[in-house]
Scaffold this motif. Structure first.
Motif, PDB file in Angstrom:
ATOM      1  N   ASN A 189     -18.939   7.671  -5.401  1.00 25.07           N
ATOM      2  CA  ASN A 189     -17.729   7.830  -4.611  1.00 25.07           C
ATOM      3  C   ASN A 189     -17.878   8.916  -3.564  1.00 25.07           C
ATOM      4  O   ASN A 189     -17.352   8.824  -2.459  1.00 25.07           O
ATOM      5  CB  ASN A 189     -16.536   8.155  -5.528  1.00 25.07           C
ATOM      6  N   GLU A 235     -15.038   7.295  -0.880  1.00 24.13           N
ATOM      7  CA  GLU A 235     -13.865   6.543  -1.297  1.00 24.13           C
ATOM      8  C   GLU A 235     -13.918   6.307  -2.800  1.00 24.13           C
ATOM      9  O   GLU A 235     -14.994   6.273  -3.397  1.00 24.13           O
ATOM     10  CB  GLU A 235     -13.758   5.210  -0.569  1.00 24.13           C
ATOM     11  N   THR A 236     -12.742   6.166  -3.393  1.00 25.62           N
ATOM     12  CA  THR A 236     -12.650   5.918  -4.833  1.00 25.62           C
ATOM     13  C   THR A 236     -11.891   4.628  -5.129  1.00 25.62           C
ATOM     14  O   THR A 236     -11.929   4.143  -6.253  1.00 25.62           O
ATOM     15  CB  THR A 236     -11.898   7.067  -5.529  1.00 25.62           C
ATOM     16  N   ARG A 237     -11.156   4.107  -4.129  1.00 24.47           N
ATOM     17  CA  ARG A 237     -10.270   2.951  -4.300  1.00 24.47           C
ATOM     18  C   ARG A 237      -9.158   3.275  -5.283  1.00 24.47           C
ATOM     19  O   ARG A 237      -8.630   2.394  -5.962  1.00 24.47           O
ATOM     20  CB  ARG A 237     -11.035   1.700  -4.765  1.00 24.47           C
ATOM     21  N   TYR A 293      -6.892  -1.689  -4.801  1.00 26.04           N
ATOM     22  CA  TYR A 293      -6.779  -0.279  -5.160  1.00 26.04           C
ATOM     23  C   TYR A 293      -6.105  -0.129  -6.522  1.00 26.04           C
ATOM     24  O   TYR A 293      -5.352  -1.006  -6.954  1.00 26.04           O
ATOM     25  CB  TYR A 293      -5.943   0.490  -4.115  1.00 26.04           C
ATOM     26  N   ARG A 340     -11.309  15.053  -3.565  1.00 25.10           N
ATOM     27  CA  ARG A 340     -11.554  13.644  -3.213  1.00 25.10           C
ATOM     28  C   ARG A 340     -11.689  12.734  -4.435  1.00 25.10           C
ATOM     29  O   ARG A 340     -12.502  11.808  -4.461  1.00 25.10           O
ATOM     30  CB  ARG A 340     -12.778  13.518  -2.307  1.00 25.10           C
ATOM     31  N   ASP A 360      -8.187   8.494  -2.808  1.00 21.68           N
ATOM     32  CA  ASP A 360      -8.319   8.218  -1.378  1.00 21.68           C
ATOM     33  C   ASP A 360      -7.081   8.603  -0.582  1.00 21.68           C
ATOM     34  O   ASP A 360      -7.134   8.682   0.650  1.00 21.68           O
ATOM     35  CB  ASP A 360      -8.608   6.731  -1.155  1.00 21.68           C
ATOM     36  N   HIS A 367      -7.088  14.220   4.858  1.00 20.98           N
ATOM     37  CA  HIS A 367      -6.534  13.458   3.735  1.00 20.98           C
ATOM     38  C   HIS A 367      -5.313  12.659   4.189  1.00 20.98           C
ATOM     39  O   HIS A 367      -4.495  13.139   4.984  1.00 20.98           O
ATOM     40  CB  HIS A 367      -6.152  14.401   2.596  1.00 20.98           C
ATOM     41  N   ILE A 393      -5.021   4.867   5.871  1.00 18.65           N
ATOM     42  CA  ILE A 393      -6.408   4.970   5.405  1.00 18.65           C
ATOM     43  C   ILE A 393      -7.335   4.088   6.236  1.00 18.65           C
ATOM     44  O   ILE A 393      -8.448   4.479   6.588  1.00 18.65           O
ATOM     45  CB  ILE A 393      -6.503   4.599   3.913  1.00 18.65           C
TER      46      ILE A 393
END
Length: 321
Positions: free
Chosen positions: A53, A58-60, A90, A107, A110, A132, A298
């Motif tokens: 990530n 990104e982490t979704r 997501y 982070r 997202d 952010h 985003i």
């Protein structure tokens, strides 16, 4: 625990080749990919999600930050958020408390949807300055990385007070929410503005906390030395329900002696007698709109509106005659 280096050694390939294979890159042949995946399975390799990530940035995952989870208000709001996010690939996590604030700068998520009085405006602005993406439901902040999705509190309060004035009541109470609540502040501003135009009506404010106990205490105060009939605008339904509970043990009749209007039209208000008159809106739509607005920010959609307003209406019950 096996890592990429272990897979590379066992398969007799370079670390970069393993990385390409695990990430589905076209830089390795299908034969090599299958060989590496087989070795990874044999070694019980588990991908390091945090490292992946960080690389992808990104982490979704989206964080919904709430002041607390108490009461029946949040269910539909969160459901609306979750459904909109799931449709777009997501996940949603729900956060509360100061320690969870680090999810943004570290982070782990997202973006954030904020309905949390524990966040200072300056803190949110500092995160937005660092890139952010944020949606606020409980304040007005002007920044390219912040979108506002707000209730039309002014109209809601005006509808409530207007209905009590229409009932020809000469004494009106406003039972407010917490002093740091944006929604309560805006409702109170609207009520005060309207009441200055009706000097013939006695107006009193009772501080509350958006919970049933506040409604019970307000009802106790109102019935002490009672000289009715009176109108009461509770700034949320939970306080109105607390008022119902207290008054059920007294001789006073709701809709006759004490006329009550709430705000939120929560599901449980449909089952109390007499049916509560309240300010209604779709909490599920509010949550979905907040999620959609955040995902637009985003993805860099330039046309994303930076301020959106959830419309409200008066639901006419039987608690005001």
């Amino acid at each position: 625990m096996a890592g990429i280096k272990d897979i590379a050694k066992s398969a007799g390939v370079s670390i970069s080749t393993v990385s390409y294979a695990l990430n589905g890159s076209s830089k390795v042949t299908e034969e090599t990919r299958k060989k590496i995946l087989a070795v990874a399975k044999e070694l019980n390799y588990i991908p390091n999600a945090a490292a992946r990530n960080l690389k992808k940035r990104e982490t979704r995952i989206i964080g919904a930050f709430l002041t607390d989870y108490s009461g029946s208000f949040y269910g539909q709001l969160l459901q609306g958020m979750r459904e909109a996010l799931t449709k777009n690939g997501y996940e949603l996590i729900v956060c509360t408390g100061k320690q969870s604030h680090r999810f943004l700068p570290e982070r782990m998520i997202d973006g954030a949807i904020i309905l949390d009085a524990n966040f200072d405006n300056s803190e949110l602005i500092s995160y937005a300055e660092r890139g952010h993406k944020i949606v606020v439901l409980d304040r007005e902040l002007d920044h390219p990385n912040i979108t506002q999705v707000l209730l039309d509190n002014k109209t809601g309060a005006a509808l409530a007070i207007g209905r009590l004035i229409e009932a020809a009541l000469k004494k009106i109470y406003a039972v407010t929410g917490p002093s740091d609540s944006y929604d309560s502040i805006k409702r109170l501003e609207s009520v005060r503005s309207l009441m200055t135009q009706h000097k013939d009506i006695q107006y009193t404010e009772i501080p509350g906390h958006f919970n049933k106990e506040s409604g019970e205490q307000a009802a106790k105060q109102i019935t002490t030395g009672f000289n009715g009939p009176v109108g009461v605008f509770c700034f949320n339904d939970e306080m109105a329900i607390g008022m119902y509970d207290y008054l059920s043990k007294t001789e006073y009749e709701i809709g006759k002696d004490i006329n009550i209007i709430g705000f939120d039209n929560i599901e449980v208000s449909a089952y109390i007698v007499p049916r509560l008159t309240t300010i209604a809106y779709s909490k599920k739509s509010w949550g979905a709109l907040a999620s959609d607005a955040l995902l637009a920010t985003i993805s860099g959609v330039e046309a994303a509106q930076k301020k959106q307003v959830i419309q409200v209406s008066l639901f006419e019950g039987d608690s005001v005659k």
